[in-house]
Each structure stands twice: as C-alpha cells, then as structure tokens.
Design a protein around this motif. Sequence first.
Motif, PDB file in Angstrom:
ATOM      1  N   LEU A  13      17.024  -1.008 -20.720  1.00 43.56           N
ATOM      2  CA  LEU A  13      16.793  -2.301 -20.087  1.00 43.56           C
ATOM      3  C   LEU A  13      15.573  -2.990 -20.685  1.00 43.56           C
ATOM      4  O   LEU A  13      15.622  -4.189 -21.015  1.00 43.56           O
ATOM      5  CB  LEU A  13      16.615  -2.117 -18.582  1.00 43.56           C
ATOM      6  CG  LEU A  13      16.317  -3.382 -17.772  1.00 43.56           C
ATOM      7  CD1 LEU A  13      17.465  -4.382 -17.901  1.00 43.56           C
ATOM      8  CD2 LEU A  13      16.046  -3.042 -16.309  1.00 43.56           C
ATOM      9  N   VAL A  14      14.480  -2.239 -20.844  1.00 46.85           N
ATOM     10  CA  VAL A  14      13.261  -2.809 -21.425  1.00 46.85           C
ATOM     11  C   VAL A  14      13.513  -3.244 -22.865  1.00 46.85           C
ATOM     12  O   VAL A  14      13.088  -4.326 -23.294  1.00 46.85           O
ATOM     13  CB  VAL A  14      12.108  -1.783 -21.358  1.00 46.85           C
ATOM     14  CG1 VAL A  14      10.883  -2.303 -22.114  1.00 46.85           C
ATOM     15  CG2 VAL A  14      11.757  -1.487 -19.909  1.00 46.85           C
ATOM     16  N   THR A  15      14.242  -2.412 -23.612  1.00 46.08           N
ATOM     17  CA  THR A  15      14.547  -2.750 -25.004  1.00 46.08           C
ATOM     18  C   THR A  15      15.368  -4.020 -25.096  1.00 46.08           C
ATOM     19  O   THR A  15      15.101  -4.895 -25.931  1.00 46.08           O
ATOM     20  CB  THR A  15      15.309  -1.589 -25.674  1.00 46.08           C
ATOM     21  OG1 THR A  15      14.532  -0.393 -25.582  1.00 46.08           O
ATOM     22  CG2 THR A  15      15.587  -1.906 -27.135  1.00 46.08           C
ATOM     23  N   ASN A  16      16.363  -4.143 -24.226  1.00 47.58           N
ATOM     24  CA  ASN A  16      17.201  -5.338 -24.234  1.00 47.58           C
ATOM     25  C   ASN A  16      16.402  -6.597 -23.892  1.00 47.58           C
ATOM     26  O   ASN A  16      16.626  -7.672 -24.475  1.00 47.58           O
ATOM     27  CB  ASN A  16      18.362  -5.180 -23.258  1.00 47.58           C
ATOM     28  CG  ASN A  16      19.376  -4.157 -23.731  1.00 47.58           C
ATOM     29  OD1 ASN A  16      19.522  -3.919 -24.927  1.00 47.58           O
ATOM     30  ND2 ASN A  16      20.091  -3.549 -22.794  1.00 47.58           N
ATOM     31  N   ILE A  17      15.477  -6.463 -22.952  1.00 50.54           N
ATOM     32  CA  ILE A  17      14.642  -7.611 -22.580  1.00 50.54           C
ATOM     33  C   ILE A  17      13.756  -8.028 -23.746  1.00 50.54           C
ATOM     34  O   ILE A  17      13.619  -9.226 -24.056  1.00 50.54           O
ATOM     35  CB  ILE A  17      13.797  -7.273 -21.339  1.00 50.54           C
ATOM     36  CG1 ILE A  17      14.701  -7.097 -20.117  1.00 50.54           C
ATOM     37  CG2 ILE A  17      12.763  -8.372 -21.087  1.00 50.54           C
ATOM     38  CD1 ILE A  17      13.970  -6.650 -18.866  1.00 50.54           C
ATOM     39  N   ILE A  22      12.570 -11.854 -28.192  1.00 49.25           N
ATOM     40  CA  ILE A  22      12.366 -12.102 -29.630  1.00 49.25           C
ATOM     41  C   ILE A  22      13.443 -13.036 -30.177  1.00 49.25           C
ATOM     42  O   ILE A  22      13.166 -13.944 -30.968  1.00 49.25           O
ATOM     43  CB  ILE A  22      12.356 -10.769 -30.405  1.00 49.25           C
ATOM     44  CG1 ILE A  22      11.144  -9.930 -29.983  1.00 49.25           C
ATOM     45  CG2 ILE A  22      12.331 -11.011 -31.909  1.00 49.25           C
ATOM     46  CD1 ILE A  22      11.109  -8.546 -30.608  1.00 49.25           C
ATOM     47  N   ALA A  23      14.692 -12.814 -29.741  1.00 48.78           N
ATOM     48  CA  ALA A  23      15.793 -13.678 -30.191  1.00 48.78           C
ATOM     49  C   ALA A  23      15.566 -15.124 -29.758  1.00 48.78           C
ATOM     50  O   ALA A  23      15.802 -16.058 -30.536  1.00 48.78           O
ATOM     51  CB  ALA A  23      17.123 -13.154 -29.656  1.00 48.78           C
ATOM     52  N   LEU A  24      15.108 -15.330 -28.532  1.00 53.31           N
ATOM     53  CA  LEU A  24      14.837 -16.688 -28.043  1.00 53.31           C
ATOM     54  C   LEU A  24      13.709 -17.347 -28.828  1.00 53.31           C
ATOM     55  O   LEU A  24      13.759 -18.558 -29.117  1.00 53.31           O
ATOM     56  CB  LEU A  24      14.494 -16.652 -26.552  1.00 53.31           C
ATOM     57  CG  LEU A  24      15.646 -16.272 -25.606  1.00 53.31           C
ATOM     58  CD1 LEU A  24      15.144 -16.167 -24.175  1.00 53.31           C
ATOM     59  CD2 LEU A  24      16.784 -17.283 -25.709  1.00 53.31           C
ATOM     60  N   LEU A  25      12.703 -16.559 -29.196  1.00 52.45           N
ATOM     61  CA  LEU A  25      11.605 -17.104 -29.997  1.00 52.45           C
ATOM     62  C   LEU A  25      12.091 -17.548 -31.371  1.00 52.45           C
ATOM     63  O   LEU A  25      11.663 -18.586 -31.896  1.00 52.45           O
ATOM     64  CB  LEU A  25      10.485 -16.059 -30.135  1.00 52.45           C
ATOM     65  CG  LEU A  25       9.688 -15.751 -28.865  1.00 52.45           C
ATOM     66  CD1 LEU A  25       8.691 -14.627 -29.115  1.00 52.45           C
ATOM     67  CD2 LEU A  25       8.965 -17.000 -28.358  1.00 52.45           C
ATOM     68  N   PHE A  26      13.005 -16.772 -31.960  1.00 49.27           N
ATOM     69  CA  PHE A  26      13.546 -17.137 -33.264  1.00 49.27           C
ATOM     70  C   PHE A  26      14.462 -18.357 -33.168  1.00 49.27           C
ATOM     71  O   PHE A  26      14.579 -19.129 -34.125  1.00 49.27           O
ATOM     72  CB  PHE A  26      14.313 -15.957 -33.870  1.00 49.27           C
ATOM     73  CG  PHE A  26      13.436 -14.974 -34.590  1.00 49.27           C
ATOM     74  CD1 PHE A  26      12.905 -15.272 -35.834  1.00 49.27           C
ATOM     75  CD2 PHE A  26      13.127 -13.752 -34.025  1.00 49.27           C
ATOM     76  CE1 PHE A  26      12.089 -14.377 -36.507  1.00 49.27           C
ATOM     77  CE2 PHE A  26      12.319 -12.841 -34.691  1.00 49.27           C
ATOM     78  CZ  PHE A  26      11.790 -13.159 -35.937  1.00 49.27           C
TER      79      PHE A  26
END
Length: 278
Positions: A13-17, A22-26
């Motif tokens: 769960l933490v990894t997915n968050i 990071i994806a949203l930042l990119f």
Amino acid sequence: MLRKLARMEKFDLVTNIVVLVIALLFLLPLFWLLTNTFKTSTEIYQMPPDILPKHWFLGNLEELFRGQPAFQWIVNSFIVSFFTGLLSVLISALAAYGFAKLHFKGQTVLFLVVIASIMVPKETFIVPLFDVVVRLNWIDTYQAMIVPNLATGFGTFMLYSYFKAIPESIRESAKIDGANEWTVFYKLMLPIVKPGLGALFILNFVTAWNDYLWQLLMARSKEMKTLTIGVASLQQDVNPNIGLRVAGAAIAALPMILIFFLFQRFFTKGATAGAVKE
C-alpha cells in the motif's frame, strides 16, 4: 503468517502511494502544457496562475493550423517516422539474422565493430554525413531525413538476441524441406521474433519523431519541416503569442503519448522477451 501477510500488504500500500505521487508529479508538466494551450497569453503569464482556464480559448489552435502549415508538419513527421521505423527494422533484422545464424569469415570482428558503433554519438560524423547528402542533392527531401537513420548498431544488437535464442534445429528442418535462406528468414524466423520487431519499430519511430538536429539541417523550406522543427521555429520567430508556442508543443507531444498508452504492453513484452533464453 498472518502478521507477515499484513506487513506485506501494508508495504504494498505504501509503495503504491509513493509510486502514485511520483507519477502525478511527472504528469504535472504535461497537464500544465495541455491546459495552457487553451489560455490566452495574458492568462498564461498571470500570477498567481489559474489551474484551469476560466474560458476555454481555441484561438491558439486556430492560429497554429491557419497561420502555419502545421498539418503538413504533422504529415511530414509521420512519413519520416514511419518509414524510418519500418525500413530500419528490416535492415536490422537482416543484419541480426546474418550474425546470429550464418557463418562467414570475420563474423566476430564485424559484429564487434557494429556493436562498437553504438558508443559513437551521431554528432561526431554529422559533418561528413551532411557533405554526402549535399553531394547527392538530397537537401530538403524526405530521403535526406530517412536514409541516414536506417542502419543502426542498436537495432542489430537488440534483434541479435532474438534470433540467437531460436533453436538451430528449426532452421535446419526448414532447409531439409527445401526452403532457401530467404524463405527461412521471411516465413519462419520473422514471425518468431515479431515482439522484438514491434518494440524496435516503436523505439525507432519515437526517435525519428523527436529528432531535432538532423532534421533541422535537412529541412530548408517551411513545407518540408517536421512537427518538431516547425514548433521550434515558432519559438525562434518574433511572435509575442506564447499560447501559440504552447499549442504547438502540445500537438507535438500528443502523438507520442497516445503511442505509449496504446502499445505499452507490446513494447514491454517485446523489449524483454529476447533478453532471456529459454
């Protein structure tokens, strides 16, 4: 055991968050580019900026396609990228098949030379290459932007592992049945390495689409420019309309984004299938 599973689920769960953040930042610069396409220059420079346009302004796109040959730039980009990808895949497949399945004198040395060419940047031989194109009178033509990019050491090296992984018994069985070398290559070997061919085509297509320096040297007239060069020329022209430049950059980026989302599964499969020998 239950505690271990609970810790693993918590870790996932933490990894997915983290990956999502990071994806949203990119994706934020892309989002900003697309939204600014529908803003006026005043709204783009406004501080603090608006996240979304208050009024969706289509004037930038209208000026881009009416005042500039943007549609012709898109056509040029597709022609150059498609034929570069297609022909380079064919040439790389022929070379890779020869190195992987045929035996000839100096094979190892020649293959090492091809692999070593990957480490040589294109900028080091761009001057003599330009001189050759000038002597052929190819300036401001499609072939000038396509032909110099067809033979690549990377493509040969990538497909070599695919052909090498095919058991020699398959080729020998076809030869016993009377098939010649071309038939073995075209009808037997190419279908087997199809994932690698697809992955290499996508890589070469994207590389040709984003190429700037070589296409800038070759495209002299406004009608022969590709989309990348055309958008760059908007930034060089004396034009205060920043919205027009943003719209051009968005149009140039969208095809590559669509190709990635449509073919990402095929690309991932093709890029890794030949890496492991079963």
